[in-house]
Structures are given as structure tokens and as C-alpha cells.
Design a protein around this motif. Structure first.
Motif, PDB file in Angstrom:
ATOM      1  N   GLY A  94      73.378  73.404  43.280  1.00 40.33           N
ATOM      2  CA  GLY A  94      72.719  74.479  44.026  1.00 40.33           C
ATOM      3  C   GLY A  94      72.078  75.484  43.100  1.00 40.33           C
ATOM      4  O   GLY A  94      72.229  75.408  41.870  1.00 40.33           O
ATOM      5  N   LYS A 109      65.216  71.351  39.867  1.00 48.97           N
ATOM      6  CA  LYS A 109      65.941  70.770  40.988  1.00 48.97           C
ATOM      7  C   LYS A 109      66.818  71.839  41.648  1.00 48.97           C
ATOM      8  O   LYS A 109      66.866  71.955  42.861  1.00 48.97           O
ATOM      9  N   ARG A 110      67.498  72.599  40.807  1.00 45.02           N
ATOM     10  CA  ARG A 110      68.500  73.523  41.358  1.00 45.02           C
ATOM     11  C   ARG A 110      67.895  74.842  41.846  1.00 45.02           C
ATOM     12  O   ARG A 110      68.269  75.343  42.901  1.00 45.02           O
ATOM     13  N   GLU A 169      75.176  77.008  49.337  1.00 50.68           N
ATOM     14  CA  GLU A 169      75.788  75.852  50.028  1.00 50.68           C
ATOM     15  C   GLU A 169      74.715  75.014  50.719  1.00 50.68           C
ATOM     16  O   GLU A 169      74.727  73.784  50.650  1.00 50.68           O
ATOM     17  N   GLU A 177      71.599  74.677  49.948  1.00 47.93           N
ATOM     18  CA  GLU A 177      70.796  73.930  48.981  1.00 47.93           C
ATOM     19  C   GLU A 177      71.577  72.778  48.349  1.00 47.93           C
ATOM     20  O   GLU A 177      71.012  71.731  48.043  1.00 47.93           O
ATOM     21  N   LYS A 178      72.885  73.002  48.175  1.00 48.01           N
ATOM     22  CA  LYS A 178      73.739  71.920  47.658  1.00 48.01           C
ATOM     23  C   LYS A 178      73.695  70.728  48.603  1.00 48.01           C
ATOM     24  O   LYS A 178      73.545  69.584  48.200  1.00 48.01           O
ATOM     25  N   GLU A 179      73.838  71.023  49.876  1.00 49.37           N
ATOM     26  CA  GLU A 179      73.845  69.950  50.875  1.00 49.37           C
ATOM     27  C   GLU A 179      72.491  69.245  50.923  1.00 49.37           C
ATOM     28  O   GLU A 179      72.409  68.033  51.035  1.00 49.37           O
ATOM     29  N   ARG A 180      71.456  70.044  50.841  1.00 51.31           N
ATOM     30  CA  ARG A 180      70.110  69.512  51.000  1.00 51.31           C
ATOM     31  C   ARG A 180      69.727  68.603  49.826  1.00 51.31           C
ATOM     32  O   ARG A 180      69.169  67.535  50.006  1.00 51.31           O
ATOM     33  N   LYS A 181      70.036  69.058  48.620  1.00 50.67           N
ATOM     34  CA  LYS A 181      69.532  68.348  47.450  1.00 50.67           C
ATOM     35  C   LYS A 181      70.617  67.789  46.541  1.00 50.67           C
ATOM     36  O   LYS A 181      70.330  67.158  45.542  1.00 50.67           O
ATOM     37  N   GLY A 182      71.876  68.045  46.899  1.00 50.39           N
ATOM     38  CA  GLY A 182      72.964  67.623  46.014  1.00 50.39           C
ATOM     39  C   GLY A 182      73.022  68.509  44.784  1.00 50.39           C
ATOM     40  O   GLY A 182      72.227  69.437  44.640  1.00 50.39           O
ATOM     41  N   GLY A 183      73.938  68.247  43.867  1.00 52.77           N
ATOM     42  CA  GLY A 183      74.038  69.025  42.628  1.00 52.77           C
ATOM     43  C   GLY A 183      74.657  70.387  42.874  1.00 52.77           C
ATOM     44  O   GLY A 183      75.272  70.634  43.918  1.00 52.77           O
ATOM     45  N   THR A 219      66.336  69.922  35.392  1.00 54.86           N
ATOM     46  CA  THR A 219      67.521  70.299  36.163  1.00 54.86           C
ATOM     47  C   THR A 219      67.287  71.610  36.893  1.00 54.86           C
ATOM     48  O   THR A 219      67.621  71.755  38.076  1.00 54.86           O
TER      49      THR A 219
END
Lengths: 451, 451
Positions: A193, A114-115, A183, A185-191, A111
Motif C-alpha cells: 500500500g 506501484k505503491r 487498506e 490500496e493494498k486490496e486493490r493492488k496487493g503489496g 515499486t
């Protein structure tokens, strides 16, 4: 950052656990002693050793520092915990590895990979987090003011998987960019951030920084048992064990955001000494332009955390106000004995003595507690009084955490350019107004968040 | 000085004997390593690390320095023997205790206490002899140029039973006063008067200084056996023992009067390695204003000692020409492999890297051999070629004796004032002419006899 609810309680035991978790990743930095500095600190007038014609240091050294307090002059054996030789050159590696390893325990490495993690810092915390993240192949996002020195930027970038993003210099400007990156990174990879890891205001950071005190105490005890100091310019005199007392009488650290001081105060809050005595912990701050927010906050009635500081003290690592969590610890009389402050010239005098006599390079922030021991008359009187009360002929064993060594020859060159010490105490205010304009990185910018 | 006929022969065994005699009085100084400096030294262009935007140092460090020479770039593991933390801050304490303890053996302590010892020196040798004399309650007469810095004068005076007598600065002026003091003491007390102990040109001094190499080798071997370095900022990588080879590939020291270099070359002249290999010993000199008298003397055909040097190199400990006895050793190809020289800016660049990356304070003379490793292309090509011939993938283990740490913040401030490195190699001559005017103690005086 880890949810505070998942964090260990702020206790000595938790510092021990944290140390076990991070010690594969950090250096066990050496503890140095210096007979010269002990002699200077234990003399009636340490300033005399800065004169063109200083008193001799080698004469009569067989009995120079072993006499107890008989004359109102405090007597010291100082132990320097050299976090200047820690990874990335400062204690901040401890907090960063503490925070990252806890996040891995909490969320799992997959996790976290990813984040990623994120922070904003122009200083040692940036490089510390970059190192900790890259050690685990976790993406690291470091928001740095665009005015940061190139060497600090490249030192941060040099870590694999680390992205440096530039921002303005004020806290709001920096926080804005942090939020934008989260924001993005959230958009780019979901989850969720990347996870924010602040420089000092978090339990994991406090526990991590507290491990320097733990190590320093273990090393001190080993030195006392063996009766000698290794890897160091001088042996410990007068260090025979008396009555099984193997604790420091006092410990000092610089006080900026408070991670280091509150962690240290937490570690030494134990009273497992046979005589029920406790190591007294003190913070040290520059007085210049109100950088002594900790001292001032504790002095107000009732004590109250000061939230904003704007100081250009040369001790650039401690320009920041004390954080909320560190404040909750250092305002606890059972943990912290007090905070003392020193002038810019006093900081430079201490830095001078360490460079010339101990022959190690430390950053100005690390000279602040040494300046307190050498030049703060209130602190010195406090110690002399205690020693008189104790009726002991043994100097106080005092540990000092040397927080870091990240400075440059250009900065040192500015600090010690001609006339740096001609100011007398009477003109300190004026001289400090001038010297304070010189910052480590040559910029004129005041920053709210150090680290 | 002891009669040369009573001195031990100039052999490794004699250095071992001398070490046994002096080791109660000297520090076993630590050996430091630095992963950063190793990486910089093993890169194609070490100068790049002095740039505003230096290459990252922490990235990929797991395999950065463990690759052998495949690309014409030499690979190094450096070991720094920190005589900067020796008593009086320099290796000179070794030679002084060697000379004094031998005199005691030869003449007896009573006679020596009657006669006393004398030398002329403005630097580390003055303090070293003052310390050695006062340790044994032997009267010490130290002739110092009246322009010596006050701190050096008081550092010498601070030893019990030591008298400082002032003189002019040239060698004849100093020698005149020495003779006057000897005559005065003869008249006053009868007998032979105080015994002259020169700074480098005597077998006892050479044997004493050689003990630094002995210790450094022992420490290196212990480090290789344990696979780690203690009291230091970084562990040794790639240091596993291969084929039982536990000798340094090379050792470098600064070359001034030659006591340190000739003693070191004598110690490492043994070929007791299983493969019949020997540690190659190199000297390092500043090129400024002909201070590379050793290099030039060896290059002439046939090699011939150069007797006079007048240089204001910032490396003030090595301004002196090589002495007669040291020359007899270093001109022996079976002892010394060669001498290399560097410019003033190269010395400052090396000093910069040690201060900022290793975070220790050393004097400019001690930066000279480090500058050779980092910046002397002839030396670097020599090493790369050897490594290619050996076909080895292991970096060379190179010991460097850090001769001393006696400098001041004011001197450092001058060395690194604005624009100190803007000079390119093309303008070195001009830039060095300027920097050469600045001496450690701010004086403009050229002195023939350092030490």
C-alpha cells in the motif's frame, strides 16, 4: 516513509547530501535585505514605525545602522531567505522531495510507482507532496479535511496522478482515513500500500528542510564577498569582511512541528569558524493560546516536549506541537540557543512592516521570527548584551527563513481591518482572544497537525 | 526647472545619456517573471483563476505556455520591471534625479544650493524630489496638501534640508502656495528663488522615467542570453533565442500624467531590429469616472488632449490628466501603439493575482497594465490576431513597468473587504461607484495633480 534505519544521520553532512539530491527539483530562492527594516530593527523603539507619524527612514542613512551597540539597543543586518517564492510557495517542497527521492533510492522507482505515497495535511505539505509525487509519476494520496479551502484543494488536485480524499479535521479522523486508504490500496493492488510521508516528524523531512539554511549561508557568504546584494531593494551596508568572519551571528526560523527549525539548527551546529564561534539558532513561536509549546517545553525542568496544542493563532502554519524527532534536536543546547514568542499584534505589526516596507507578501507564520527581532524585549536585550560583550561596532548579521507566502488577500484584509493595532500591550490578551478567532481559511477549527 | 532650450532632445539617445547621469543614484530594480501569471494570462479565461475553485496551475506546466496561438487565445511571457523596489518605492526617483542633475549641469551646484528646488505633490514625486535634493544638499521645498497622510509627510520631511509647506488640495491652491514660497525665498536670499520641478510635464522628467524601459530591455536581453531568470520564483521557459530576436514584442505602462509612458515610448521607438520590427508600446488606464482621458483623447477625431479629469479610481497614481509634453509623444503613432482601459474590479483582480501568486506588493496603479493583459478583451484579441498573422508558436514577450509599491495594509484591507469581487460585469458601474469612494489615503478629495 523510509525506514529510519536507512536514513542518513542528522548531521550537517547529511543536509549537504540531501541538498545535492533535491536541488534539481527546488528553487534556489533569493535572499533579500532591506535597509528600512534594518534601521527599524536597530532603533530603540521599532513600534514607533507603526505609528501614524513614523520617524523618517531615509534621513542620515549613511550612518544609521553601522554604529555598533553603544546604547543598549541591538543592531541588526537582516537577511531574508525567501521560501515564499519556493515551489508551492513554501519550504515544504524541500522536505517532500527529500522524502520521495530517498524512498526512490531505497525501494526503487518501480515499486514506488506501484505503491504510491500518502499523507494528511490541510496546508503546504499537501501541495508539496502532491508536487513531488507527480514529478515522478508516483500516485499520491492526500487526505485533506473537508473544510480545507477550495483553492488549497484544487492546488493539490492540480497535480497529475494525485487523488484527494476528504476527512474530518481532528488528527484521529484524519489518521483513520489514511489507514482506510492504505487498506483499500493494498486490496486493490496487493503489496504494502501507499507509504506515509508525515509533514515533519521524520529524518528525511528534517534533512530536507535544513537545506534552506545551507543555501542561505552560501548566499550570505557570496553577498559578503561581493559586497552587494542582488535582486533586492537595497545594498548591504557595513558588510565588509572582518577577520574572515563569514558566518551569520544568528539565524531564526518559525517553530511549529519543528522540521524547519531542527533542520536549520542541525546545519548551523558546525563550529568550523576560525574563532570557534557558532551561528546561534533561535526558534520563534506565537504565544497566543499556548502555541509557544516549544518555549514552554524548554523552560520546564527538566525540558519536556509538550504533546498537545490547541491554538487559533493567525500564524496557522505553526499551530502544531513540536514533533518527537525535531524535539530531540532542538532540546540539544549545542544546536539550539533558545525559543522566543510574540503576541498576535506583534506578528501583525511585523507582517505590516514587511508588506509595506519590503513590499513582499509572506504568510503570518513567516512574520513570527521577524516579530521576535523587532518586538521581543528579552531577545533584543540578549543581543544587545552579547554585542556589548563583543565590543564590536558591527551589527549582527541575522538570517531569517521566510517559511512561505501562501496567504490570501481576504485573510490580509481581515488581519488589517480597522483598529487592528489599537490594542495596547495591556489589552493584548483581550485583543488576541478576538483576533485569534480569525483563521487563514476562515474556519474556526483547531487542527493538531499543520504542515 | 531647466530651460527647455537646454534640455536634450526627446530621443532614445538622450534617455541613454540621462541613464548614465542618474544611475549612481538609483537602483537597478529587478525584473521578475512568474510562470503562474503567464499561464493565467495565456488561458482562455483568466477570470476563472479568481474563483473559489480555480483551475490547477501546476499540472502539465511543461507545455502549458509554450504553445503558440492556435485557438484565438493570446499567449504571453510577462516580465515585470519592479520599480516598486526603486528608491522611495516608485519610478519617480528617476525623473527627480534626472531633473536635479540637469539643473546642476546647467546652473552649477553653488547656485542651486543657494536657490533650492520646489514642487507640489501629495505622492511619490514629493518624496522623490526630497531625496534628490537632499542627496546634493540642495534645499527642497515641498508643498503638500494638508490632508496628505502623515506617513507621506514624514517620509518627505525625513530628508535633510527639506521643508514641507502645507496647502489646500486643488491645483490652484497648491500653485498659490508654491508662488508664495518662491517669493518668500527671493526676498529672504535674493536671486531667482527655488526652481519648480513639475511631476511629469518637462523633458528632463520624461527622459528620466524612460530609463526604466532602457534597463528593462537590457535585463530582458541578458535573461534571454542566459536562458534563465535570477532572483525570481521561476525560470523562463521557452525563452530560447529565435532568429536573434531579442526585443520585447510589447511593453505596457500605466498612464497618468504620462511621464513614464512617454519616456518608455520614446525609448522603444527605435527600429534597430534586424527584421525592422519595433516593440509596440501601450498605455493602460482605469476607466472609472473618466480616468481614461488618454484613451478618450486619442479616440477623438482629430486626437485631442483632455485637460481635466476628476476621478476617484483606486489607482490613485494615475488620476491626473496627461500633460502637454507627454501628450505630444504618446499621440505620435510611431511611438505609441494605443491605450486600453480597465474597470476598478479588473484592477483589483490583477492586484489580487500579483499579491497571491507572485507574492509581491504593488500599488493599485501598477496593477492597471496587468489588468489590461489579463482582462481587456480588445487588447487580448489584438495580440491573438497578431500572433495568428505571425504564424509563430512563441508567446509574446511583454514587458510591464510596475510603477510603484507605495500602498498600506489598511488600503489593501479596504480594497479586499468582503464581497469585493461579487460584482459581475453587469453591475460594474454600481460597484465601482462604491469602491471609487475609497482612496488610498482614506480621503475623499479629488486631486488634479498626482505624482
Amino acid at each position: 516513509m523510509s525506514e529510519p534505519s536507512t536514513c542518513l544521520p542528522l548531521t550537517p553532512d547529511s543536509i549537504r547530501q540531501t541538498h545535492n539530491r533535491i536541488k534539481p527539483y527546488i528553487h534556489r530562492t533569493p535572499v533579500l535585505t532591506s535597509r528600512s527594516i534594518d534601521k527599524i530593527a536597530s532603533s530603540p523603539n521599532p513600534r514607533a514605525y507603526l505609528a501614524d507619524d513614523p520617524p523618517g527612514i531615509w534621513a542620515d542613512d549613511s550612518h544609521s545602522t553601522s554604529n555598533g551597540n553603544v546604547d543598549g539597543v541591538p543592531k541588526f543586518h537582516l537577511y531574508f531567505k525567501m521560501e515564499s517564492t519556493q515551489r508551492i510557495g513554501a519550504f515544504k517542497a524541500r522536505g517532500a522531495f527529500s522524502a520521495v527521492t530517498h524512498l526512490i533510492e531505497e525501494l526503487g522507482l518501480d515499486t514506488l510507482r506501484k505503491r504510491g505515497v500518502i499523507t494528511h495535511s490541510s496546508g503546504n505539505h499537501a501541495q508539496a507532496l502532491a508536487l513531488a509525487a507527480s514529478t515522478y509519476d508516483i500516485p499520491g494520496f492526500i487526505v485533506m479535511p473537508s473544510i480545507s479551502t477550495k483553492s488549497k484543494i484544487s492546488g493539490t488536485k492540480g497535480n497529475k496522478g494525485v487523488e484527494v480524499i476528504f476527512s474530518g479535521s481532528t488528527a484521529p479522523e484524519r489518521e483513520k482515513i489514511v489507514n482506510e486508504v492504505i487498506e483499500r490500496e493494498k486490496e486493490r493492488k496487493g503489496g504494502g500500500g501507499p507509504i506515509l510521508i508525515p509533514p515533519y516528524d521524520h529524518p528525511d523531512i528534517v534533512l530536507g528542510q535544513g537545506t534552506a539554511g545551507l543555501e542561505m549561508e552560501e548566499q550570505f557568504q557570496a553577498m559578503k564577498r561581493s559586497g552587494s546584494v542582488k535582486g533586492c531593494s537595497s545594498a548591504v551596508e557595513g558588510s565588509t569582511i572582518e577577520g574572515g568572519n563569514e558566518r551569520f551571528d544568528a539565524v531564526l526560523t518559525p517553530l511549529g512541528g519543528g522540521g524547519l527549525l531542527s533542520g536549520t539548527a542541525t546545519w548551523f551546529s558546525r563550529t568550523d569558524d576560525k574563532q570557534g564561534k557558532r551561528t546561534l539558532v533561535f526558534g520563534a513561536e506565537p504565544s497566543f493560546q499556548g502555541a509557544n509549546d516549544g518555549e514552554r517545553g524548554l523552560a520546564s525542568s527538566p525540558p519536556k516536549r509538550i504533546e498537545h496544542v490547541k491554538s487559533l493563532t493567525i500564524a496557522d502554519g505553526v499551530r502544531t506541537p513540536v514533533g518527537v524527532i525535531p524535539w530531540s534536536l532542538i532540546s540539544d543546547k549545542s544546536k539550539l540557543e533558545g525559543v522566543y514568542s510574540v503576541t498576535e499584534v506583534e506578528i501583525k505589526m511585523a507582517l505590516n512592516l514587511i508588506l509595506e516596507r519590503v513590499k513582499v507578501v509572506i504568510e503570518p507564520s513567516s512574520a513570527v521570527p521577524i516579530a521576535v527581532v523587532l518586538f521581543n524585549e528579552r531577545f533584543r536585550k540578549f543581543v544587545a548584551k552579547k554585542q556589548k560583550e563583543e565590543g564590536s561596532s558591527i551589527p549582527w548579521h541575522v538570517g531569517i527563513v521566510i517559511s512561505g507566502g501562501n496567504t490570501t488577500v481576504e485573510a490580509l484584509s481581515k488581519f488589517f481591518s480597522e483598529g487592528w493595532m489599537t490594542e495596547t500591550e495591556d489589552t493584548n490578551f483581550e485583543s488576541e482572544r478576538q483576533t485569534g478567532q480569525v483563521t487563514i481559511d476562515g474556519s474556526k477549527k483547531v487542527e493538531d497537525v499543520a504542515g
